[in-house]
Design an enzyme around this catalytic site. Structure first.
Site, PDB file in Angstrom:
ATOM      1  N   LYS A 270     -22.213   8.135   5.746  1.00 56.76           N
ATOM      2  CA  LYS A 270     -21.203   8.999   6.339  1.00 56.76           C
ATOM      3  C   LYS A 270     -21.892  10.208   6.968  1.00 56.76           C
ATOM      4  O   LYS A 270     -22.680  10.889   6.317  1.00 56.76           O
ATOM      5  CB  LYS A 270     -20.204   9.447   5.269  1.00 56.76           C
ATOM      6  CG  LYS A 270     -18.900   9.995   5.818  1.00 56.76           C
ATOM      7  CD  LYS A 270     -17.846  10.143   4.734  1.00 56.76           C
ATOM      8  CE  LYS A 270     -16.519  10.604   5.324  1.00 56.76           C
ATOM      9  NZ  LYS A 270     -15.462  10.732   4.307  1.00 56.76           N
ATOM     10  N   GLU A 353      -1.696   6.373  -4.571  1.00 59.73           N
ATOM     11  CA  GLU A 353      -0.681   7.425  -4.696  1.00 59.73           C
ATOM     12  C   GLU A 353       0.398   7.099  -5.724  1.00 59.73           C
ATOM     13  O   GLU A 353       0.799   7.973  -6.508  1.00 59.73           O
ATOM     14  CB  GLU A 353      -0.031   7.684  -3.326  1.00 59.73           C
ATOM     15  CG  GLU A 353      -0.965   8.300  -2.304  1.00 59.73           C
ATOM     16  CD  GLU A 353      -1.780   7.296  -1.504  1.00 59.73           C
ATOM     17  OE1 GLU A 353      -2.512   7.720  -0.588  1.00 59.73           O
ATOM     18  OE2 GLU A 353      -1.684   6.074  -1.793  1.00 59.73           O
ATOM     19  N   ARG A 381       4.095   7.557   0.449  1.00 59.59           N
ATOM     20  CA  ARG A 381       3.665   6.248  -0.021  1.00 59.59           C
ATOM     21  C   ARG A 381       4.069   5.998  -1.471  1.00 59.59           C
ATOM     22  O   ARG A 381       3.884   4.897  -1.983  1.00 59.59           O
ATOM     23  CB  ARG A 381       2.143   6.136   0.118  1.00 59.59           C
ATOM     24  CG  ARG A 381       1.616   6.580   1.456  1.00 59.59           C
ATOM     25  CD  ARG A 381       0.162   6.233   1.637  1.00 59.59           C
ATOM     26  NE  ARG A 381       0.025   4.867   2.128  1.00 59.59           N
ATOM     27  CZ  ARG A 381      -1.124   4.192   2.119  1.00 59.59           C
ATOM     28  NH1 ARG A 381      -2.204   4.742   1.612  1.00 59.59           N
ATOM     29  NH2 ARG A 381      -1.181   2.969   2.583  1.00 59.59           N
TER      30      ARG A 381
END
Length: 608
Positions: A270, A353, A381
């Site tokens: 990343k 979530e 969500r």
């Protein structure tokens, strides 16, 4: 650029990768956006577009903020100069922007399900369907549901899954799946060993079955990801260096010829190629801008997230039962400081979530005092968990909701829809904060109430309000007292600041307005509302018109004579674009100047 990518000799592609990365850094440094994730995916995206016949062969990205190179390669170079700007392109993939984007991708976990649907729609088609998923998404329930379905689906032979493993989502990844995926050194060692043994024994046909059994046994011993995915029916390949085009392109060319569902495990860095982003990928995950050479960013003056971070630590010192829960957002929600000081009382559950809320409900039922921190858009969500697992049993979970209201990222991230659902749930209290200085008292109030409470607040700062008004359950706050019979401006959250500005502007028209802060959206202060029945009432809210303050007032006055209610809110009939918040509000007539002009016109007032 796509033609150039497919025409260039393989040896020249790294130079093209650097050009793409330089363009990404330049645009994100000026406009903001997701830097580290997109820098890390440049080579992977180039390899995919070189090997596959896009857009005939679809690429589904799991969270489109990693797809900036994809946008540049597919004809959006000019729009990319205004990435995330009101008149520029989106920071995420969307079919409304390009035929190369088969789906909207702003939330993790959706790519594999969407790709499988595409496979099933025409199971005998020759084109491959590619799903690029992240290792952080491996803990997401939607991804696991799709993996469970994949092997049994007719048409899944068209599927190629690219597992982009950078060991991070927004924060570092957590959980058993992440640990399994991160055993990459064993994976690399095994792959080298396997290749050498197969090469050595391949001239001996009688040993073919032995080599196959050795290969399978080796996967089980050395490669936990292989065991996982091949048990689910996907042929596993990898791990390969996802930032090395010399490895990626030949590997993808071989996989394209396989007539089975396959998964390629790639390891990317990343922030790759951008020194400061690579050194601190969490810091440069999503930024509002920076110096393109040094990465230096403007000083963050705090805001609600910082106030929440400080309030959680302070309250934890007084309340030993206080616990923190979040779905992969320790940095974004401000919980990193809490996690460092109270590591045994902080739970990052990954991109999960619904599990986060139900887990928090379990903590509360066992006597703990959990605070579950979300971004508003991600709470969408898990709304069923709010109702089924928390509200029905009146379990005392506090849900701290950051980024409430419209945000620059656009329609996948706007926090303007949840109030409509939350207000309909029994046993639930919903509070909107107007200023950071209220955070500590509001949080302590919510925890001590021993009720299910949703505490909403925007990104950045709020209103500059004089003094602190103690929280009284279900009561609104009069931020400015006006004359009897004059207009009443209702607002909450950061729009209290807008209402106060409008009230000041209207004084030039001879109006002395009252400003009422509906800090409790649920239960709504019916008593205060009825006191103003004889006044025209104007609602200013950073929410869609349906389900917020305007809906609450309309319900209260549905059978009561009143002077009228007018709404300044986001339309529930159209999608709100991305872009600078000030420009979005001005375009919708929701800035202070537009609201002032509209109210003065409705009241037939002229400047005095």
């Amino acid at each position: 650029m796509l033609d150039k990518l497919r025409r260039l000799p393989l040896a020249e592609l790294p130079g093209m990768a650097e050009e793409l990365r330089s363009t990404i850094i330049d645009s994100v440094s000026r406009n903001g956006g997701h830097l580290a994730s997109s820098c890390g995916c440049v080579e992977l995206i180039m390899a995919l577009h070189r090997v596959f016949d896009t857009p005939a062969e679809k690429i589904f990205f799991d969270v489109g903020h990693q797809a900036y190179a994809h946008k540049l390669l597919t004809g959006r170079e000019e729009g990319f100069k205004k990435l995330r700007r009101y008149d520029g392109i989106s920071g995420f993939t969307t079919p409304l922007e390009s035929g190369f984007d088969p789906a909207v991708s702003g939330h993790a976990g959706t790519a594999l399900s969407a790709a499988l649907g595409h496979c099933a729609a025409d199971p005998d088609a020759p084109e491959k369907v590619i799903a690029v998923i992240g290792d952080g998404s491996m803990g997401c329930g939607v991804t696991l549901e799709a993996l469970n379905h994949a092997a049994t689906l007719k048409g899944s032979k068209r599927l190629i899954v690219i597992l982009n493993d950078n060991r991070m989502s927004i924060s570092g990844n957590v959980g058993a799946l992440s640990k399994a995926l991160n055993r990459v050194m064993a994976a690399k060692s095994y792959n080298k060993f396997r290749s050498r043994v197969i090469k050595m024994l391949s001239p001996l046909p009688k040993l073919k079955n032995f080599v196959a059994r050795l290969n399978e046994a080796g996967k089980s011993m050395f490669l936990p990801p292989a065991l996982l995915f091949e048990t689910l029916g996907l042929r596993y390949f990898g791990a390969v260096d996802g930032n090395d085009l010399q490895q990626l392109i030949p590997t993808l060319e071989r996989l394209r010829k396989i007539d089975d569902p396959v998964l390629l495990h790639v390891i990317t860095q990343k922030g790759y190629g951008c020194e400061f982003a690579q050194a601190d990928p969490t810091k440069y995950h999503g930024i509002s801008g920076c110096d393109p050479d040094t990465g230096e960013m403007a000083v963050n003056n705090g805001g609600f997230s910082e106030a929440f971070a400080a309030a959680m630590v302070d309250l934890a010192e007084k309340d030993p039962e206080l616990q923190a829960v979040c779905p992969a957002m320790l940095e974004g929600t401000g919980l990193r400081k809490f996690a460092e000081k109270f590591p045994d009382r902080c739970f990052d559950v990954g991109i999960a979530e619904e599990h986060a809320l139900t887990f928090a409900a379990g903590l509360a039922a066992a006597g703990k005092h959990p605070v579950c921190a979300f971004y508003d858009t991600f709470l969408q969500r898990a709304l069923d968990a709010v109702y089924h697992d928390i509200a029905l049993a009146k379990v005392p979970v506090v849900i701290a909701v950051d980024r409430a209201g419209v945000v620059a990222d656009g329609p996948t991230h706007h926090g303007i829809y949840n109030c409509a659902f939350l207000r309909a749930i029994p046993n639930l209290t919903v509070i909107n904060l107007a200023a950071e200085c209220e955070m500590a008292e509001a949080l302590e109030f919510a925890v001590k109430s021993r009720l299910p409470v949703v505490l909403r607040y925007p990104k950045g700062g709020g209103a500059a309000i004089p003094g602190l008004v103690p929280f009284e359950y279900g009561k609104a706050v009069i931020r400015k007292s006006g004359k009897s019979g004059e207009p009443v401006l209702w607002a909450s959250g950061k729009e209290v600041a807008t209402a106060l500005e409008v009230a000041g502007n209207l004084e030039k028209y001879g109006c002395c307005c009252t400003v009422a802060d509906a800090r409790f959206l649920k239960p709504f202060d019916r008593e205060t509302a009825l006191k103003f029945a004889d006044s025209q009432q104007f609602v200013i809210e950073d929410h869609c018109e349906t389900g917020g303050i305007y809906s609450a007032l309309s319900e209260i006055f549905s059978a009561v004579p009143h002077a009228g209610i007018y709404s300044f809110a986001w339309s529930a009939e159209k999608v709100i674009s991305h872009g600078e918040i000030g420009k979005l509000k001005a375009a919708a007539g929701l800035d202070a100047a537009s609201i002032t002009e509209k109210i003065a016109g409705l009241m037939q007032k002229k400047p005095i």
